[in-house]
Write a protein that holds these residues in place. Structure first.
Motif, PDB file in Angstrom:
ATOM      1  N   ALA A 258       0.829  -1.212   0.000  1.00  0.00           N
ATOM      2  CA  ALA A 258       0.000   0.000   0.000  1.00  0.00           C
ATOM      3  C   ALA A 258       0.860   1.259   0.000  1.00  0.00           C
ATOM      4  N   GLY A 259       1.965   1.226   0.752  1.00  0.00           N
ATOM      5  CA  GLY A 259       2.871   2.374   0.768  1.00  0.00           C
ATOM      6  C   GLY A 259       3.509   2.594  -0.591  1.00  0.00           C
ATOM      7  N   GLY A 260       3.896   1.499  -1.253  1.00  0.00           N
ATOM      8  CA  GLY A 260       4.460   1.622  -2.600  1.00  0.00           C
ATOM      9  C   GLY A 260       3.464   2.200  -3.574  1.00  0.00           C
ATOM     10  N   ALA A 261       2.204   1.755  -3.469  1.00  0.00           N
ATOM     11  CA  ALA A 261       1.160   2.286  -4.349  1.00  0.00           C
ATOM     12  C   ALA A 261       0.963   3.780  -4.110  1.00  0.00           C
ATOM     13  N   PHE A 262       1.070   4.196  -2.851  1.00  0.00           N
ATOM     14  CA  PHE A 262       0.940   5.618  -2.525  1.00  0.00           C
ATOM     15  C   PHE A 262       2.035   6.420  -3.212  1.00  0.00           C
ATOM     16  N   LEU A 263       3.281   5.927  -3.154  1.00  0.00           N
ATOM     17  CA  LEU A 263       4.389   6.647  -3.776  1.00  0.00           C
ATOM     18  C   LEU A 263       4.241   6.698  -5.286  1.00  0.00           C
ATOM     19  N   VAL A 264       3.808   5.598  -5.877  1.00  0.00           N
ATOM     20  CA  VAL A 264       3.603   5.586  -7.329  1.00  0.00           C
ATOM     21  C   VAL A 264       2.537   6.594  -7.724  1.00  0.00           C
ATOM     22  N   ALA A 265       1.455   6.647  -6.952  1.00  0.00           N
ATOM     23  CA  ALA A 265       0.396   7.624  -7.236  1.00  0.00           C
ATOM     24  C   ALA A 265       0.907   9.049  -7.073  1.00  0.00           C
ATOM     25  N   GLY A 266       1.776   9.261  -6.079  1.00  0.00           N
ATOM     26  CA  GLY A 266       2.293  10.599  -5.842  1.00  0.00           C
ATOM     27  C   GLY A 266       3.278  11.054  -6.892  1.00  0.00           C
ATOM     28  N   VAL A 267       4.165  10.154  -7.304  1.00  0.00           N
ATOM     29  CA  VAL A 267       5.144  10.519  -8.330  1.00  0.00           C
ATOM     30  C   VAL A 267       4.472  10.687  -9.690  1.00  0.00           C
ATOM     31  N   GLY A 268       3.481   9.840  -9.962  1.00  0.00           N
ATOM     32  CA  GLY A 268       2.801   9.908 -11.260  1.00  0.00           C
ATOM     33  C   GLY A 268       1.451  10.587 -11.170  1.00  0.00           C
TER      34      GLY A 268
ATOM     35  N   SER B  99      -0.349  12.241 -12.922  1.00  0.00           N
ATOM     36  CA  SER B  99      -0.722  12.684 -14.264  1.00  0.00           C
ATOM     37  C   SER B  99      -2.208  12.566 -14.532  1.00  0.00           C
ATOM     38  N   ASN B 100      -2.966  12.021 -13.593  1.00  0.00           N
ATOM     39  CA  ASN B 100      -4.412  11.906 -13.786  1.00  0.00           C
ATOM     40  C   ASN B 100      -5.120  12.182 -12.469  1.00  0.00           C
ATOM     41  N   ASP B 101      -6.415  12.428 -12.569  1.00  0.00           N
ATOM     42  CA  ASP B 101      -7.192  12.813 -11.391  1.00  0.00           C
ATOM     43  C   ASP B 101      -7.276  11.698 -10.349  1.00  0.00           C
ATOM     44  N   VAL B 102      -7.287  10.449 -10.804  1.00  0.00           N
ATOM     45  CA  VAL B 102      -7.390   9.329  -9.862  1.00  0.00           C
ATOM     46  C   VAL B 102      -6.156   9.268  -8.978  1.00  0.00           C
ATOM     47  N   ASN B 103      -4.977   9.344  -9.587  1.00  0.00           N
ATOM     48  CA  ASN B 103      -3.742   9.323  -8.806  1.00  0.00           C
ATOM     49  C   ASN B 103      -3.686  10.486  -7.825  1.00  0.00           C
ATOM     50  N   ARG B 104      -4.038  11.659  -8.300  1.00  0.00           N
ATOM     51  CA  ARG B 104      -3.995  12.831  -7.420  1.00  0.00           C
ATOM     52  C   ARG B 104      -4.952  12.678  -6.249  1.00  0.00           C
ATOM     53  N   LEU B 105      -6.153  12.137  -6.508  1.00  0.00           N
ATOM     54  CA  LEU B 105      -7.134  11.964  -5.440  1.00  0.00           C
ATOM     55  C   LEU B 105      -6.654  10.952  -4.409  1.00  0.00           C
ATOM     56  N   LEU B 106      -6.105   9.820  -4.876  1.00  0.00           N
ATOM     57  CA  LEU B 106      -5.596   8.813  -3.951  1.00  0.00           C
ATOM     58  C   LEU B 106      -4.457   9.369  -3.106  1.00  0.00           C
TER      59      LEU B 106
ATOM     60  N   VAL C  11      -2.423  15.939   3.957  1.00  0.00           N
ATOM     61  CA  VAL C  11      -1.132  16.454   4.418  1.00  0.00           C
ATOM     62  C   VAL C  11      -0.254  16.861   3.234  1.00  0.00           C
ATOM     63  N   VAL C  12      -0.290  16.085   2.145  1.00  0.00           N
ATOM     64  CA  VAL C  12       0.573  16.396   1.003  1.00  0.00           C
ATOM     65  C   VAL C  12       0.213  17.749   0.379  1.00  0.00           C
ATOM     66  N   VAL C  13      -1.056  18.135   0.461  1.00  0.00           N
ATOM     67  CA  VAL C  13      -1.453  19.433  -0.093  1.00  0.00           C
ATOM     68  C   VAL C  13      -0.778  20.560   0.684  1.00  0.00           C
ATOM     69  N   LEU C  14      -0.728  20.406   1.993  1.00  0.00           N
ATOM     70  CA  LEU C  14      -0.112  21.443   2.828  1.00  0.00           C
ATOM     71  C   LEU C  14       1.392  21.542   2.569  1.00  0.00           C
ATOM     72  N   VAL C  15       2.053  20.396   2.429  1.00  0.00           N
ATOM     73  CA  VAL C  15       3.496  20.426   2.171  1.00  0.00           C
ATOM     74  C   VAL C  15       3.774  20.960   0.766  1.00  0.00           C
ATOM     75  N   ARG C  16       2.951  20.548  -0.200  1.00  0.00           N
ATOM     76  CA  ARG C  16       3.126  21.058  -1.561  1.00  0.00           C
ATOM     77  C   ARG C  16       2.881  22.560  -1.614  1.00  0.00           C
ATOM     78  N   ALA C  17       1.930  23.046  -0.835  1.00  0.00           N
ATOM     79  CA  ALA C  17       1.683  24.486  -0.792  1.00  0.00           C
ATOM     80  C   ALA C  17       2.892  25.226  -0.250  1.00  0.00           C
ATOM     81  N   LEU C  18       3.551  24.637   0.741  1.00  0.00           N
ATOM     82  CA  LEU C  18       4.758  25.251   1.296  1.00  0.00           C
ATOM     83  C   LEU C  18       5.887  25.228   0.269  1.00  0.00           C
ATOM     84  N   ALA C  19       6.089  24.062  -0.359  1.00  0.00           N
ATOM     85  CA  ALA C  19       7.145  23.948  -1.366  1.00  0.00           C
ATOM     86  C   ALA C  19       6.868  24.854  -2.559  1.00  0.00           C
ATOM     87  N   ALA C  20       5.585  25.041  -2.888  1.00  0.00           N
ATOM     88  CA  ALA C  20       5.232  25.902  -4.019  1.00  0.00           C
ATOM     89  C   ALA C  20       5.706  27.329  -3.793  1.00  0.00           C
TER      90      ALA C  20
END
Length: 310
Positions: free
Chosen positions: A185-195, A197-204, A212-221
């Motif tokens: 499950a952790g590997g699938a999370f990383l694959v979805a995060g790195v890729g 490229s589609n709405d399904v991956n981003r939602l997962l 949490v990733v939205v908050l960190v990405r907002a900071l990095a942005a």
């Protein structure tokens, strides 16, 4: 006033984005420490960090190599663009890139690779549309990222985001699963995060980390936006504020998703709420305003119609 503009005025772009990078690393350290305190074994803590950064770097390398191979068949750039690129590279102290034109996209400029294998890709229609000053300015902006070392920091911020998100996923759900299932499950999370490229991956990616990733990405942005401001300043110093803003507006008005100068959603008035939070480029309105210019003052010279604010 936005956080980006506040930091820009208070400390200047270089100091500000380095401060944000330090904060991102502090968040990463805190997330991994929290996992350890909650029972994650030290080897697993190390594996979370290595997998997050390693996958981001590996995929980035594969994608870049694939793009560079595809560019081997691209059309050679006209002499004018090759001359401008060589002059700007010499002024900025970077290796002269190979230069090709993309005849399929409507607009955009990008730099791929690094070291001895750097390629500047420009839209053929953009090259035809811009005068020498504006074209020189957008080329200078992209090569400035290379001379300032910005391109090395992007995968580090992405890897940190993946690691913090995976730590949150483990803390919320994975630690309650059998180790083998948790690893998959952790590997699938990383694959979805790195890729993403589609709405399904981003939602997962977002749901599994409870946002949490939205908050960190907002900071990095914010760090990415400040780097864009830094590259803008280099481009203006190499040309002029009017030249750069004209080129920036011309690129942004086309709205090419692959463009690296203006970004995929360049105009602030047209950004969604999530884009306002996580966009990696400041809005064109804000970037022009830094140099005391408004869109109407450069639109005619850019030879594009001003986009509607819908």
């Amino acid at each position: 006033m936005s956080l980006t503009a506040t930091l820009d005025r208070a400390a200047g772009p270089p100091a500000a984005y380095r401060l944000i990078d330090a904060l991102v690393l502090a968040v990463l350290a805190a997330a991994l420490a929290a996992c350890y305190a909650a029972g994650m074994a030290p080897p697993t803590v190390l594996a979370v960090a290595l997998a997050s950064f390693g996958l981001e770097f590996a995929v980035g390398r594969v994608v870049t190599d694939g793009l560079l191979r595809g560019l081997e068949l691209a059309d050679e750039a006209p002499p004018r663009l090759r001359r401008i690129a060589a002059e700007v590279a010499a002024e900025l102290g970077v290796a002269t890139p190979s230069v090709v034109v993309d005849r399929e996209s409507d607009g955009g400029v990008n730099v791929l690779g690094g070291g001895d294998r750097t390629v500047l890709v420009a839209s053929a229609s953009l090259v035809d549309r811009l005068d020498d000053g504006a074209l020189r300015a957008v080329v200078a902006h992209e090569l400035a990222h290379r001379s300032l070392g910005h391109l090395h920091r992007v995968p580090l911020r992405e890897g940190a985001t993946h690691a913090v998100g995976l730590a949150a996923f483990w803390f919320l759900a994975l630690r309650q699963l059998p180790p083998g299932v948790a690893a998959v499950a952790g590997g699938a999370f990383l694959v979805a995060g790195v890729g993403r490229s589609n709405d399904v991956n981003r939602l997962l990616y977002v749901l599994a980390s409870a946002g949490v990733v939205v908050l960190v990405r907002a900071l990095a942005a914010r760090a990415n936006r400040l780097e864009e401001c830094h590259a803008d300043d280099v481009a203006v110093a190499a040309t002029s504020a009017t030249d750069f803003c004209t080129g920036l507006y011309a690129v942004g008005a086309v709205g090419d998703a692959d463009d690296a100068v203006a970004g995929g959603s360049p105009f602030g008035a047209r950004r969604t709420r999530i884009e306002r939070l996580t966009a990696e480029h400041p809005s064109i309105e804000a970037r022009l305003a830094r140099y005391g210019l408004a869109p109407d003052e450069v639109a005619e010279r850019a030879r594009v119609e001003r986009p509607a604010d819908d």
